[in-house]
Design a protein around this motif. Structure first.
Motif, PDB file in Angstrom:
ATOM      1  N   VAL A 189       0.833  -1.205   0.000  1.00 39.23           N
ATOM      2  CA  VAL A 189       0.000   0.000   0.000  1.00 39.23           C
ATOM      3  C   VAL A 189       0.869   1.256   0.000  1.00 39.23           C
ATOM      4  CG1 VAL A 189      -1.701   1.319   1.322  1.00 39.23           C
ATOM      5  CG2 VAL A 189      -1.917  -1.169   1.133  1.00 39.23           C
ATOM      6  N   SER A 190       1.882   1.261   0.839  1.00 44.10           N
ATOM      7  CA  SER A 190       2.774   2.420   0.931  1.00 44.10           C
ATOM      8  C   SER A 190       3.506   2.660  -0.378  1.00 44.10           C
ATOM      9  CB  SER A 190       3.773   2.209   2.074  1.00 44.10           C
ATOM     10  OG  SER A 190       4.725   3.254   2.114  1.00 44.10           O
ATOM     11  N   HIS A 191       4.005   1.560  -0.980  1.00 45.27           N
ATOM     12  CA  HIS A 191       4.767   1.735  -2.220  1.00 45.27           C
ATOM     13  C   HIS A 191       3.856   2.136  -3.376  1.00 45.27           C
ATOM     14  CE1 HIS A 191       8.426   1.642  -4.403  1.00 45.27           C
ATOM     15  NE2 HIS A 191       8.017   0.714  -5.246  1.00 45.27           N
ATOM     16  N   GLN A 192       2.599   1.719  -3.345  1.00 45.66           N
ATOM     17  CA  GLN A 192       1.665   2.174  -4.367  1.00 45.66           C
ATOM     18  C   GLN A 192       1.564   3.696  -4.374  1.00 45.66           C
ATOM     19  OE1 GLN A 192      -1.813  -0.397  -3.393  1.00 45.66           O
ATOM     20  NE2 GLN A 192      -1.891  -0.790  -5.594  1.00 45.66           N
ATOM     21  N   ALA A 193       1.499   4.299  -3.194  1.00 47.49           N
ATOM     22  CA  ALA A 193       1.421   5.758  -3.099  1.00 47.49           C
ATOM     23  C   ALA A 193       2.691   6.410  -3.634  1.00 47.49           C
ATOM     24  CB  ALA A 193       1.181   6.167  -1.646  1.00 47.49           C
ATOM     25  N   THR A 194       3.841   5.822  -3.302  1.00 50.14           N
ATOM     26  CA  THR A 194       5.115   6.365  -3.791  1.00 50.14           C
ATOM     27  C   THR A 194       5.190   6.310  -5.311  1.00 50.14           C
ATOM     28  OG1 THR A 194       6.260   5.678  -1.774  1.00 50.14           O
ATOM     29  CG2 THR A 194       7.620   6.071  -3.718  1.00 50.14           C
ATOM     30  N   VAL A 195       4.825   5.160  -5.869  1.00 47.43           N
ATOM     31  CA  VAL A 195       4.904   4.989  -7.321  1.00 47.43           C
ATOM     32  C   VAL A 195       3.906   5.886  -8.036  1.00 47.43           C
ATOM     33  CG1 VAL A 195       4.524   3.324  -9.194  1.00 47.43           C
ATOM     34  CG2 VAL A 195       5.849   2.672  -7.175  1.00 47.43           C
ATOM     35  N   GLN A 196       2.734   6.045  -7.474  1.00 45.03           N
ATOM     36  CA  GLN A 196       1.746   6.925  -8.078  1.00 45.03           C
ATOM     37  C   GLN A 196       2.276   8.353  -8.178  1.00 45.03           C
ATOM     38  OE1 GLN A 196      -1.986   7.131  -5.962  1.00 45.03           O
ATOM     39  NE2 GLN A 196      -3.072   8.028  -7.697  1.00 45.03           N
ATOM     40  N   THR A 197       2.957   8.809  -7.130  1.00 41.90           N
ATOM     41  CA  THR A 197       3.539  10.154  -7.142  1.00 41.90           C
ATOM     42  C   THR A 197       4.631  10.271  -8.194  1.00 41.90           C
ATOM     43  OG1 THR A 197       3.050  10.461  -4.791  1.00 41.90           O
ATOM     44  CG2 THR A 197       4.754  11.872  -5.756  1.00 41.90           C
TER      45      THR A 197
END
Length: 255
Positions: A189-197
């Motif tokens: 979940v955390s890395h999804q937010a990073t990659v989206q940014t």
């Protein structure tokens, strides 16, 4: 050592390493992208590394070699444009003052290889072609699930701080699948937010790291009870490690 991902086609990366004067590239499917980079950086292309035979990884090899005189290094068992120095697991080459180890990683193709180096003063570096993606793995076009499971195990055994240079920008879609497999995995979940940014700013999600991949990548986590249970919901016959991995790969293909 400077590391640069050169975008090519829709989602390929041609990885370039250079020291300000000399350069090597990995899997140059598009020669023009490399010509533009070496002109912009003012470097001489001295070597071309090839991980496997697919055209989006080899299409620019001949043109680049003929224009620059760069030496080509590629897998022992695959059809790559000649002439080249053929390599297999355990071989070591020295280029631009860097020592690169060759790792056999069959699965995506029958003779796929990867390159690993530990540059002085920097984190280790893995150039893995289409074997390992961030939050994913390559499709099994020629190899078997057992081969790919073994290949990924070799890569997972590298130091956690190893930078992982995959050949495609597949991270966002890989994370969607990883979340379906492990909906409670907060690292996903955390890395999804990073990659989206990053992707919203048109920045690469790569390189990843071995440590991160062991936390988010279901294909490196097939030994864990939660992943096994999820896979068995898809295929109840997946009881041993190879069958679990094969079922996970089939699930991803159909996802």
């Amino acid at each position: 050592m400077n590391l640069i991902p050169l975008p090519a086609f829709n989602d390929n990366y041609i990885w370039m390493l250079h020291d300000g004067q000399r350069a090597l590239v990995v899997d140059p499917g598009d020669a023009q992208v490399v010509f533009e980079a070496i002109k912009r950086l003012g470097v001489q292309l001295e070597a071309i590394l090839v991980t496997h035979h697919h055209h989006d990884h080899t299409g620019g090899v001949t043109e680049l070699r003929e224009a620059t005189g760069a030496q080509v290094f590629g897998p022992l068992l695959e059809q790559v444009p000649e002439p080249l120095m053929r390599l297999a697991g355990g071989d070591v080459i020295e280029l631009l003052g860097w020592r690169l180890q060759v790792i056999d990683v069959p699965g995506h193709t029958a003779g796929h290889i990867a390159f690993y180096t530990e540059p002085q003063g920097q984190y280790p570096l893995l150039l893995c072609g289409d074997t390992l993606f961030s939050a994913g793995s390559g499709r099994l076009f020629e190899g078997t699930p057992a081969q790919m499971l073994t290949s990924l195990g070799k890569l997972a055994a590298l130091p956690d701080n190893t930078r992982v240079c995959c050949a495609h920008e597949y991270t966002a879609s890989g994370l969607v699948f990883a979340h379906a497999v492990e909906p409670d995995n907060q690292d996903v979940v955390s890395h999804q937010a990073t990659v989206q940014t990053l992707r919203a700013q048109h920045l690469p999600s790569l390189p990843s790291s071995i440590g991160l991949e062991k936390a988010i990548n279901p294909f490196l986590r097939t030994h864990l009870p939660g992943v096994i249970r999820a896979v068995q919901q898809f295929d109840a016959t997946a009881q041993d490690p190879v069958r679990v991995f094969a079922a996970l790969r089939t699930w991803k293909n159909q996802f």
